[in-house]
Design a protein around this motif. Structure first.
Motif, PDB file in Angstrom:
ATOM      1  N   ALA A  45       0.843  -1.184   0.000  1.00  0.00           N
ATOM      2  CA  ALA A  45       0.000   0.000   0.000  1.00  0.00           C
ATOM      3  C   ALA A  45       0.885   1.243   0.000  1.00  0.00           C
ATOM      4  O   ALA A  45       2.008   1.227   0.474  1.00  0.00           O
ATOM      5  CB  ALA A  45      -0.889   0.002   1.249  1.00  0.00           C
ATOM      6  N   ALA A  46       0.356   2.314  -0.558  1.00  0.00           N
ATOM      7  CA  ALA A  46       1.115   3.563  -0.613  1.00  0.00           C
ATOM      8  C   ALA A  46       1.224   4.147   0.788  1.00  0.00           C
ATOM      9  O   ALA A  46       0.223   4.378   1.462  1.00  0.00           O
ATOM     10  CB  ALA A  46       0.418   4.535  -1.555  1.00  0.00           C
ATOM     11  N   ASP A  47       2.435   4.357   1.227  1.00  0.00           N
ATOM     12  CA  ASP A  47       2.686   4.936   2.541  1.00  0.00           C
ATOM     13  C   ASP A  47       3.531   6.189   2.331  1.00  0.00           C
ATOM     14  O   ASP A  47       4.699   6.089   1.945  1.00  0.00           O
ATOM     15  CB  ASP A  47       3.419   3.926   3.423  1.00  0.00           C
ATOM     16  N   PRO A  48       2.974   7.367   2.565  1.00  0.00           N
ATOM     17  CA  PRO A  48       3.729   8.596   2.320  1.00  0.00           C
ATOM     18  C   PRO A  48       4.975   8.693   3.194  1.00  0.00           C
ATOM     19  O   PRO A  48       5.974   9.250   2.768  1.00  0.00           O
ATOM     20  CB  PRO A  48       2.744   9.710   2.634  1.00  0.00           C
ATOM     21  N   LEU A  49       4.941   8.125   4.386  1.00  0.00           N
ATOM     22  CA  LEU A  49       6.117   8.170   5.246  1.00  0.00           C
ATOM     23  C   LEU A  49       7.255   7.371   4.636  1.00  0.00           C
ATOM     24  O   LEU A  49       8.399   7.815   4.608  1.00  0.00           O
ATOM     25  CB  LEU A  49       5.788   7.644   6.645  1.00  0.00           C
ATOM     26  N   ARG A  50       6.943   6.195   4.110  1.00  0.00           N
ATOM     27  CA  ARG A  50       7.979   5.365   3.489  1.00  0.00           C
ATOM     28  C   ARG A  50       8.584   6.083   2.288  1.00  0.00           C
ATOM     29  O   ARG A  50       9.801   6.092   2.101  1.00  0.00           O
ATOM     30  CB  ARG A  50       7.407   4.017   3.068  1.00  0.00           C
ATOM     31  N   ASP A  51       7.732   6.711   1.475  1.00  0.00           N
ATOM     32  CA  ASP A  51       8.229   7.460   0.329  1.00  0.00           C
ATOM     33  C   ASP A  51       9.142   8.597   0.769  1.00  0.00           C
ATOM     34  O   ASP A  51      10.187   8.846   0.166  1.00  0.00           O
ATOM     35  CB  ASP A  51       7.068   8.015  -0.502  1.00  0.00           C
ATOM     36  N   GLU A  52       8.741   9.289   1.835  1.00  0.00           N
ATOM     37  CA  GLU A  52       9.549  10.393   2.349  1.00  0.00           C
ATOM     38  C   GLU A  52      10.877   9.893   2.906  1.00  0.00           C
ATOM     39  O   GLU A  52      11.924  10.519   2.708  1.00  0.00           O
ATOM     40  CB  GLU A  52       8.769  11.153   3.427  1.00  0.00           C
ATOM     41  N   PRO A  64      19.899  15.292   7.136  1.00  0.00           N
ATOM     42  CA  PRO A  64      19.735  15.782   8.505  1.00  0.00           C
ATOM     43  C   PRO A  64      19.427  17.274   8.602  1.00  0.00           C
ATOM     44  O   PRO A  64      19.003  17.745   9.645  1.00  0.00           O
ATOM     45  CB  PRO A  64      21.084  15.471   9.164  1.00  0.00           C
ATOM     46  N   ARG A  65      19.643  18.026   7.539  1.00  0.00           N
ATOM     47  CA  ARG A  65      19.343  19.462   7.561  1.00  0.00           C
ATOM     48  C   ARG A  65      17.977  19.770   6.971  1.00  0.00           C
ATOM     49  O   ARG A  65      17.540  20.915   6.992  1.00  0.00           O
ATOM     50  CB  ARG A  65      20.430  20.221   6.795  1.00  0.00           C
ATOM     51  N   ASP A  66      17.289  18.775   6.436  1.00  0.00           N
ATOM     52  CA  ASP A  66      15.994  18.982   5.802  1.00  0.00           C
ATOM     53  C   ASP A  66      14.885  18.832   6.845  1.00  0.00           C
ATOM     54  O   ASP A  66      14.753  17.786   7.470  1.00  0.00           O
ATOM     55  CB  ASP A  66      15.817  17.958   4.665  1.00  0.00           C
ATOM     56  N   PRO A  67      14.070  19.867   7.048  1.00  0.00           N
ATOM     57  CA  PRO A  67      13.010  19.787   8.064  1.00  0.00           C
ATOM     58  C   PRO A  67      12.000  18.666   7.801  1.00  0.00           C
ATOM     59  O   PRO A  67      11.525  18.024   8.729  1.00  0.00           O
ATOM     60  CB  PRO A  67      12.318  21.152   8.000  1.00  0.00           C
ATOM     61  N   ALA A  68      11.672  18.418   6.534  1.00  0.00           N
ATOM     62  CA  ALA A  68      10.725  17.342   6.217  1.00  0.00           C
ATOM     63  C   ALA A  68      11.309  15.985   6.595  1.00  0.00           C
ATOM     64  O   ALA A  68      10.600  15.104   7.089  1.00  0.00           O
ATOM     65  CB  ALA A  68      10.364  17.369   4.741  1.00  0.00           C
ATOM     66  N   CYS A  69      12.605  15.821   6.404  1.00  0.00           N
ATOM     67  CA  CYS A  69      13.256  14.563   6.792  1.00  0.00           C
ATOM     68  C   CYS A  69      13.268  14.403   8.308  1.00  0.00           C
ATOM     69  O   CYS A  69      13.052  13.305   8.824  1.00  0.00           O
ATOM     70  CB  CYS A  69      14.675  14.506   6.242  1.00  0.00           C
ATOM     71  N   LEU A  70      13.511  15.481   9.010  1.00  0.00           N
ATOM     72  CA  LEU A  70      13.503  15.406  10.471  1.00  0.00           C
ATOM     73  C   LEU A  70      12.126  14.984  10.986  1.00  0.00           C
ATOM     74  O   LEU A  70      12.014  14.158  11.897  1.00  0.00           O
ATOM     75  CB  LEU A  70      13.918  16.753  11.071  1.00  0.00           C
ATOM     76  N   ARG A  71      11.059  15.543  10.374  1.00  0.00           N
ATOM     77  CA  ARG A  71       9.704  15.148  10.778  1.00  0.00           C
ATOM     78  C   ARG A  71       9.440  13.684  10.438  1.00  0.00           C
ATOM     79  O   ARG A  71       8.837  12.949  11.216  1.00  0.00           O
ATOM     80  CB  ARG A  71       8.663  16.035  10.095  1.00  0.00           C
ATOM     81  N   ALA A  72       9.897  13.253   9.259  1.00  0.00           N
ATOM     82  CA  ALA A  72       9.672  11.865   8.841  1.00  0.00           C
ATOM     83  C   ALA A  72      10.400  10.900   9.769  1.00  0.00           C
ATOM     84  O   ALA A  72       9.855   9.861  10.151  1.00  0.00           O
ATOM     85  CB  ALA A  72      10.125  11.666   7.389  1.00  0.00           C
ATOM     86  N   TRP A  73      11.639  11.221  10.144  1.00  0.00           N
ATOM     87  CA  TRP A  73      12.380  10.341  11.040  1.00  0.00           C
ATOM     88  C   TRP A  73      11.749  10.307  12.431  1.00  0.00           C
ATOM     89  O   TRP A  73      11.701   9.265  13.074  1.00  0.00           O
ATOM     90  CB  TRP A  73      13.831  10.773  11.135  1.00  0.00           C
ATOM     91  N   ALA A  74      11.223  11.446  12.878  1.00  0.00           N
ATOM     92  CA  ALA A  74      10.550  11.473  14.183  1.00  0.00           C
ATOM     93  C   ALA A  74       9.297  10.591  14.145  1.00  0.00           C
ATOM     94  O   ALA A  74       9.025   9.840  15.088  1.00  0.00           O
ATOM     95  CB  ALA A  74      10.190  12.914  14.552  1.00  0.00           C
ATOM     96  N   GLU A  75       8.539  10.670  13.051  1.00  0.00           N
ATOM     97  CA  GLU A  75       7.338   9.835  12.934  1.00  0.00           C
ATOM     98  C   GLU A  75       7.713   8.360  12.832  1.00  0.00           C
ATOM     99  O   GLU A  75       7.046   7.500  13.400  1.00  0.00           O
ATOM    100  CB  GLU A  75       6.519  10.264  11.714  1.00  0.00           C
ATOM    101  N   SER A  76       8.796   8.075  12.133  1.00  0.00           N
ATOM    102  CA  SER A  76       9.245   6.682  12.019  1.00  0.00           C
ATOM    103  C   SER A  76       9.632   6.127  13.396  1.00  0.00           C
ATOM    104  O   SER A  76       9.282   4.999  13.737  1.00  0.00           O
ATOM    105  CB  SER A  76      10.437   6.600  11.064  1.00  0.00           C
ATOM    106  N   ARG A  77      10.338   6.927  14.183  1.00  0.00           N
ATOM    107  CA  ARG A  77      10.671   6.499  15.548  1.00  0.00           C
ATOM    108  C   ARG A  77       9.411   6.297  16.374  1.00  0.00           C
ATOM    109  O   ARG A  77       9.295   5.347  17.136  1.00  0.00           O
ATOM    110  CB  ARG A  77      11.575   7.530  16.211  1.00  0.00           C
ATOM    111  N   GLY A  93      -2.053  12.466   5.263  1.00  0.00           N
ATOM    112  CA  GLY A  93      -0.828  12.959   4.649  1.00  0.00           C
ATOM    113  C   GLY A  93       0.379  12.440   5.405  1.00  0.00           C
ATOM    114  O   GLY A  93       0.329  11.401   6.042  1.00  0.00           O
ATOM    115  N   LEU A  94       1.466  13.188   5.363  1.00  0.00           N
ATOM    116  CA  LEU A  94       2.669  12.785   6.082  1.00  0.00           C
ATOM    117  C   LEU A  94       2.489  13.088   7.550  1.00  0.00           C
ATOM    118  O   LEU A  94       2.379  14.239   7.950  1.00  0.00           O
ATOM    119  CB  LEU A  94       3.899  13.506   5.536  1.00  0.00           C
ATOM    120  N   PRO A  95       2.433  12.060   8.411  1.00  0.00           N
ATOM    121  CA  PRO A  95       2.232  12.291   9.826  1.00  0.00           C
ATOM    122  C   PRO A  95       3.458  12.940  10.446  1.00  0.00           C
ATOM    123  O   PRO A  95       4.550  12.877   9.910  1.00  0.00           O
ATOM    124  CB  PRO A  95       2.019  10.896  10.398  1.00  0.00           C
ATOM    125  N   GLY A  96       3.242  13.520  11.607  1.00  0.00           N
ATOM    126  CA  GLY A  96       4.357  14.083  12.335  1.00  0.00           C
ATOM    127  C   GLY A  96       4.480  15.579  12.151  1.00  0.00           C
ATOM    128  O   GLY A  96       5.321  16.214  12.747  1.00  0.00           O
TER     129      GLY A  96
END
Length: 111
Positions: A45-52, A64-77, A93-96
């Protein structure tokens, strides 16, 4: 039997075993793994977090300097550390990015 002779016989036997193992290994046919498509094609299934996360992985040192990546890693944790929450709610959408992620997976009784 003389110890020198015994040592020579042992050394010859060791070298013979090593050469035999090398010949056997080199004569094997190399097993090639089946050509698999990229990891994203394996996702059911399409998972926006996985894509991010894949996008952030491709950024390299800039991740590590990209704010969207920081949010994605926080949601993944958060997903990894909170039992029972693996998928975001439909249409979120993208949680977090807001407080919604805390209310969904929070344990009863507050934080």
């Amino acid at each position: 039997m003389d110890p020198k002779t015994l040592a020579r016989i042992g050394a010859i036997a060791f070298v013979a075993v090593a050469i035999t193992a090398t010949v056997i290994e080199l004569s094997r046919k190399e097993e090639r793994p089946e050509a698999t498509p990229p990891r994203q094609a394996q996702v059911g299934a399409a998972d926006p977090l996985r894509d991010e996360l894949f996008r952030c992985q491709s950024l390299g040192e800039a991740g590590p300097r990209d704010p969207a990546c920081l949010r994605a890693w926080a949601e993944s944790r958060r997903r990894f550390l909170t039992p029972g929450t693996t998928r975001p709610q439909a249409g979120s959408g993208l949680p977090g990015s807001s407080g919604e992620s805390r209310s969904r997976g929070a344990a009863p009784g507050g934080e």
